[in-house]
Design a protein around this motif. Structure first.
Motif, PDB file in Angstrom:
ATOM      1  N   ASP A 127       0.714  -1.127   0.077  1.00 23.58           N
ATOM      2  CA  ASP A 127      -0.245  -0.128  -0.061  1.00 23.58           C
ATOM      3  C   ASP A 127       0.857   1.243  -0.115  1.00 23.58           C
ATOM      4  O   ASP A 127       0.520   2.072  -0.545  1.00 23.58           O
ATOM      5  CB  ASP A 127      -0.972  -0.106   1.142  1.00 23.58           C
ATOM      6  N   SER A 128       2.208   1.300   0.571  1.00 20.93           N
ATOM      7  CA  SER A 128       3.045   2.362   0.734  1.00 20.93           C
ATOM      8  C   SER A 128       3.397   2.565  -0.737  1.00 20.93           C
ATOM      9  O   SER A 128       3.708   3.841  -1.157  1.00 20.93           O
ATOM     10  CB  SER A 128       3.870   2.174   1.630  1.00 20.93           C
ATOM     11  N   ALA A 129       3.945   1.713  -1.273  1.00 22.78           N
ATOM     12  CA  ALA A 129       4.171   1.890  -2.862  1.00 22.78           C
ATOM     13  C   ALA A 129       3.037   2.224  -3.914  1.00 22.78           C
ATOM     14  O   ALA A 129       3.277   3.131  -4.537  1.00 22.78           O
ATOM     15  CB  ALA A 129       5.066   0.430  -3.227  1.00 22.78           C
ATOM     16  N   ALA A 130       2.056   1.366  -3.572  1.00 24.41           N
ATOM     17  CA  ALA A 130       1.035   1.899  -4.500  1.00 24.41           C
ATOM     18  C   ALA A 130       0.247   3.055  -4.433  1.00 24.41           C
ATOM     19  O   ALA A 130      -0.310   3.627  -5.464  1.00 24.41           O
ATOM     20  CB  ALA A 130      -0.031   0.654  -4.279  1.00 24.41           C
ATOM     21  N   SER A 131       0.249   3.796  -3.279  1.00 26.44           N
ATOM     22  CA  SER A 131      -0.387   4.869  -3.056  1.00 26.44           C
ATOM     23  C   SER A 131       0.337   6.125  -3.959  1.00 26.44           C
ATOM     24  O   SER A 131      -0.418   7.175  -4.239  1.00 26.44           O
ATOM     25  CB  SER A 131       0.009   5.491  -1.485  1.00 26.44           C
ATOM     26  N   SER A 132       1.657   5.947  -4.539  1.00 29.20           N
ATOM     27  CA  SER A 132       2.128   6.961  -5.267  1.00 29.20           C
ATOM     28  C   SER A 132       1.876   6.828  -6.673  1.00 29.20           C
ATOM     29  O   SER A 132       1.719   7.680  -7.275  1.00 29.20           O
ATOM     30  CB  SER A 132       3.809   6.723  -5.146  1.00 29.20           C
ATOM     31  N   PHE A 133       0.869   5.687  -7.020  1.00 29.01           N
ATOM     32  CA  PHE A 133       0.156   5.433  -8.400  1.00 29.01           C
ATOM     33  C   PHE A 133      -1.350   5.758  -8.134  1.00 29.01           C
ATOM     34  O   PHE A 133      -1.968   5.774  -9.141  1.00 29.01           O
ATOM     35  CB  PHE A 133       0.570   3.973  -8.768  1.00 29.01           C
ATOM     36  N   GLY A 134      -1.676   6.112  -7.230  1.00 27.94           N
ATOM     37  CA  GLY A 134      -3.187   6.578  -6.765  1.00 27.94           C
ATOM     38  C   GLY A 134      -3.898   5.304  -6.498  1.00 27.94           C
ATOM     39  O   GLY A 134      -5.274   5.409  -6.935  1.00 27.94           O
ATOM     40  N   VAL A 135      -3.372   4.387  -6.149  1.00 32.71           N
ATOM     41  CA  VAL A 135      -4.275   2.923  -5.845  1.00 32.71           C
ATOM     42  C   VAL A 135      -4.115   2.764  -4.408  1.00 32.71           C
ATOM     43  O   VAL A 135      -3.118   2.884  -3.879  1.00 32.71           O
ATOM     44  CB  VAL A 135      -3.573   1.790  -6.645  1.00 32.71           C
ATOM     45  N   ASP A 136      -5.113   2.464  -3.962  1.00 29.88           N
ATOM     46  CA  ASP A 136      -5.449   1.789  -2.486  1.00 29.88           C
ATOM     47  C   ASP A 136      -5.557   0.163  -2.455  1.00 29.88           C
ATOM     48  O   ASP A 136      -6.364  -0.274  -2.930  1.00 29.88           O
ATOM     49  CB  ASP A 136      -6.674   2.344  -1.888  1.00 29.88           C
ATOM     50  N   VAL A 137      -4.508  -0.183  -1.583  1.00 23.61           N
ATOM     51  CA  VAL A 137      -4.455  -1.703  -1.523  1.00 23.61           C
ATOM     52  C   VAL A 137      -5.519  -2.024  -0.326  1.00 23.61           C
ATOM     53  O   VAL A 137      -5.020  -1.775   1.001  1.00 23.61           O
ATOM     54  CB  VAL A 137      -3.154  -2.078  -1.351  1.00 23.61           C
ATOM     55  N   THR A 138      -6.635  -2.591  -0.631  1.00 24.53           N
ATOM     56  CA  THR A 138      -7.679  -2.786   0.476  1.00 24.53           C
ATOM     57  C   THR A 138      -7.352  -4.000   1.380  1.00 24.53           C
ATOM     58  O   THR A 138      -7.480  -4.150   2.643  1.00 24.53           O
ATOM     59  CB  THR A 138      -9.013  -2.954  -0.106  1.00 24.53           C
ATOM     60  N   SER A 139      -6.676  -5.077   0.638  1.00 22.85           N
ATOM     61  CA  SER A 139      -6.414  -6.351   1.199  1.00 22.85           C
ATOM     62  C   SER A 139      -5.251  -7.208   0.590  1.00 22.85           C
ATOM     63  O   SER A 139      -5.178  -7.075  -0.513  1.00 22.85           O
ATOM     64  CB  SER A 139      -7.676  -7.137   1.754  1.00 22.85           C
ATOM     65  N   VAL A 140      -4.403  -7.861   1.668  1.00 25.03           N
ATOM     66  CA  VAL A 140      -3.789  -8.849   0.931  1.00 25.03           C
ATOM     67  C   VAL A 140      -3.673 -10.231   1.533  1.00 25.03           C
ATOM     68  O   VAL A 140      -3.696 -10.154   2.954  1.00 25.03           O
ATOM     69  CB  VAL A 140      -2.145  -8.656   0.883  1.00 25.03           C
ATOM     70  N   GLU A 141      -3.907 -11.323   0.869  1.00 22.86           N
ATOM     71  CA  GLU A 141      -4.361 -12.373   1.600  1.00 22.86           C
ATOM     72  C   GLU A 141      -3.289 -13.534   0.962  1.00 22.86           C
ATOM     73  O   GLU A 141      -3.311 -13.767  -0.118  1.00 22.86           O
ATOM     74  CB  GLU A 141      -5.680 -13.130   1.296  1.00 22.86           C
ATOM     75  N   ILE A 142      -2.696 -14.198   2.006  1.00 22.85           N
ATOM     76  CA  ILE A 142      -1.677 -15.323   1.735  1.00 22.85           C
ATOM     77  C   ILE A 142      -2.749 -16.698   1.369  1.00 22.85           C
ATOM     78  O   ILE A 142      -3.524 -17.173   2.186  1.00 22.85           O
ATOM     79  CB  ILE A 142      -0.775 -15.907   2.640  1.00 22.85           C
ATOM     80  N   THR A 143      -2.727 -17.201   0.129  1.00 21.83           N
ATOM     81  CA  THR A 143      -3.544 -18.298  -0.344  1.00 21.83           C
ATOM     82  C   THR A 143      -2.833 -19.347  -0.291  1.00 21.83           C
ATOM     83  O   THR A 143      -3.479 -20.346  -0.122  1.00 21.83           O
ATOM     84  CB  THR A 143      -3.808 -17.870  -1.778  1.00 21.83           C
ATOM     85  N   ASP A 144      -1.425 -19.672  -0.575  1.00 24.98           N
ATOM     86  CA  ASP A 144      -0.839 -21.041  -0.510  1.00 24.98           C
ATOM     87  C   ASP A 144       0.521 -20.894  -0.216  1.00 24.98           C
ATOM     88  O   ASP A 144       1.173 -19.895  -0.744  1.00 24.98           O
ATOM     89  CB  ASP A 144      -0.911 -21.576  -1.939  1.00 24.98           C
ATOM     90  N   VAL A 145       1.138 -21.811   0.611  1.00 26.58           N
ATOM     91  CA  VAL A 145       2.612 -21.879   0.457  1.00 26.58           C
ATOM     92  C   VAL A 145       3.146 -23.389   0.294  1.00 26.58           C
ATOM     93  O   VAL A 145       2.424 -24.238   0.710  1.00 26.58           O
ATOM     94  CB  VAL A 145       3.008 -21.654   2.305  1.00 26.58           C
ATOM     95  N   HIS A 146       3.934 -23.376  -0.803  1.00 24.27           N
ATOM     96  CA  HIS A 146       4.449 -24.541  -1.203  1.00 24.27           C
ATOM     97  C   HIS A 146       5.717 -24.982  -0.567  1.00 24.27           C
ATOM     98  O   HIS A 146       6.690 -24.321  -0.763  1.00 24.27           O
ATOM     99  CB  HIS A 146       4.438 -24.331  -2.882  1.00 24.27           C
ATOM    100  N   VAL A 147       5.629 -26.077   0.172  1.00 25.34           N
ATOM    101  CA  VAL A 147       6.738 -26.604   0.942  1.00 25.34           C
ATOM    102  C   VAL A 147       7.402 -27.894   0.254  1.00 25.34           C
ATOM    103  O   VAL A 147       6.443 -28.793  -0.341  1.00 25.34           O
ATOM    104  CB  VAL A 147       6.616 -26.812   2.244  1.00 25.34           C
ATOM    105  N   PRO A 148       8.539 -28.236  -0.089  1.00 25.20           N
ATOM    106  CA  PRO A 148       9.200 -29.532  -0.591  1.00 25.20           C
ATOM    107  C   PRO A 148       8.834 -30.570  -0.109  1.00 25.20           C
ATOM    108  O   PRO A 148       8.446 -30.666   1.331  1.00 25.20           O
ATOM    109  CB  PRO A 148      10.704 -29.423  -0.329  1.00 25.20           C
ATOM    110  N   PRO A 149       8.186 -31.537  -0.465  1.00 21.41           N
ATOM    111  CA  PRO A 149       7.620 -33.008  -0.120  1.00 21.41           C
ATOM    112  C   PRO A 149       8.408 -33.609   1.140  1.00 21.41           C
ATOM    113  O   PRO A 149       7.856 -33.986   2.041  1.00 21.41           O
ATOM    114  CB  PRO A 149       7.506 -33.911  -1.162  1.00 21.41           C
ATOM    115  N   ASP A 150       9.736 -33.403   0.990  1.00 20.17           N
ATOM    116  CA  ASP A 150      10.666 -34.310   1.947  1.00 20.17           C
ATOM    117  C   ASP A 150      10.591 -33.417   3.159  1.00 20.17           C
ATOM    118  O   ASP A 150      10.733 -34.033   4.336  1.00 20.17           O
ATOM    119  CB  ASP A 150      12.082 -34.485   1.411  1.00 20.17           C
ATOM    120  N   LEU A 151      10.532 -32.073   3.202  1.00 21.84           N
ATOM    121  CA  LEU A 151      10.460 -31.202   4.321  1.00 21.84           C
ATOM    122  C   LEU A 151       8.923 -31.462   4.878  1.00 21.84           C
ATOM    123  O   LEU A 151       8.905 -31.366   6.280  1.00 21.84           O
ATOM    124  CB  LEU A 151      10.857 -29.622   3.981  1.00 21.84           C
ATOM    125  N   ILE A 152       7.882 -31.788   4.419  1.00 25.12           N
ATOM    126  CA  ILE A 152       6.724 -31.930   4.714  1.00 25.12           C
ATOM    127  C   ILE A 152       6.667 -33.042   5.688  1.00 25.12           C
ATOM    128  O   ILE A 152       5.955 -33.280   6.690  1.00 25.12           O
ATOM    129  CB  ILE A 152       5.599 -31.888   3.623  1.00 25.12           C
TER     130      ILE A 152
END
Length: 309
Positions: A201-226
């Motif tokens: 949001d700090s970077a986007a405000s200089s472009f006239g854009v408001d970032v209302t939300s950010v959601e982490i949807t997935d984290v891919h972990v190596p199978p052996d580590l799982i």
């Protein structure tokens, strides 16, 4: 009209109200201009017969061009759009929603710089094979929700605000993942999302854009580590269960010690008999009693010498 940034384009042909009104204005303008042409042609015919047809032909063509030019100055903008206006190349304001005129002819010289969609838009960002603070390669996906807050900046300060925000968000995601350990990234996504939102949001405000939300949807972990994380989690759960069991036994022991200090010796003997009576109710149970003679050692020897059963 300048090109509209990606993500804010709308199909003007779908604006049937604007198309209808422009058609009406075109027909009215053409009727007025062509009627004036016919009048002038009649006057010219009275002066010189050969000038009438020529005036009618030229006037008809001019009437058609003028009617098209007049009809194209009308704009009907829906509630979710804004139009950025320029006059001789300089910003003069933002129009919309509703009906208004943009006249590019003298003395107005107005033009449309861009038509922006101010609704919330989404974009998926990915950080592939990024090392966490504990050197674990993970792939992370997130979705950002953003909307144009300042149409002037979004249209005039950056060529493509949608792509600019995407690049800033992609870089912020990689930087954030690189500063966190894997356990924090997996277990506290809300904190990661909030941190990302503030950075983007700090970077986007200089472009006239408001970032209302950010959601982490997935984290891919190596199978052996799982598999390793699964074993580690199981070990932690087992350790926690043993600790809980030990704490419970400690509490029970403390309660027994407290009861032993409270009860008299005779009361303790009665409690023991009560316990033995409850145990004896079980089918097939066998109870051997000794040491209840108040210091009479012969009783213990007699009981121990007795045959079992």
């Amino acid at each position: 009209m300048a090109s509209i940034p990606l993500g804010s384009r709308t199909t003007r042909g779908l604006n049937t109200v604007q198309a209808f009104l422009r058609l009406v204005i075109f027909l009215v303008s053409l009727t007025v201009f062509f009627g004036f042409t016919i009048l002038v042609s009649g006057l010219m015919t009275a002066l010189a017969p050969f000038l009438g047809p020529a005036t009618l032909a030229v006037g008809g063509l001019v009437s058609l061009i003028l009617a098209i030019m007049v009809s194209r100055t009308l704009y009907v903008v829906p509630e979710y759009e804004r139009v950025v206006l320029l006059r001789l190349g300089k910003f003069i304001g933002v129009k919309g929603p509703g009906l208004f005129w943009v006249i590019p002819y003298p003395p107005f010289f107005r033009s449309v710089a861009a038509t922006l969609d101010i609704r919330v838009q989404t974009r998926i960002i990915k950080a592939a094979e990024t090392l966490t603070a504990d050197n674990v390669p993970v792939g992370t996906e997130a979705v950002i929700f953003m909307r144009v807050e300042d149409p002037e900046r979004a249209a005039l300060r950056v060529a493509n605000y949608y792509e600019a925000v995407f690049q800033a968000a992609n870089s912020a995601l990689k930087d954030t993942v690189g500063t966190m350990e894997l356990s924090d990234l997996l277990g506290d996504r809300q904190t990661v999302s909030d941190k990302l939102k503030n950075i983007i949001d700090s970077a986007a405000s200089s472009f006239g854009v408001d970032v209302t939300s950010v959601e982490i949807t997935d984290v891919h972990v190596p199978p052996d580590l799982i598999q390793e994380l699964s074993v580690l989690a199981q070990s932690r759960r087992s350790a926690q269960a043993k600790i809980a069991e030990a704490e419970a036994e400690k509490i029970i022991a403390e309660k027994f010690e407290e009861a032993s200090r409270t009860l008299s010796s005779r009361a303790m003997e009665m409690y023991r008999l009560n316990v033995l009576e409850r145990l004896g109710r079980e089918e097939g149970s066998q109870i051997v009693v000794y040491g209840m003679g108040g210091g009479d050692g012969d009783m213990g020897q007699a009981i121990s010498a007795a045959p079992a059963g």
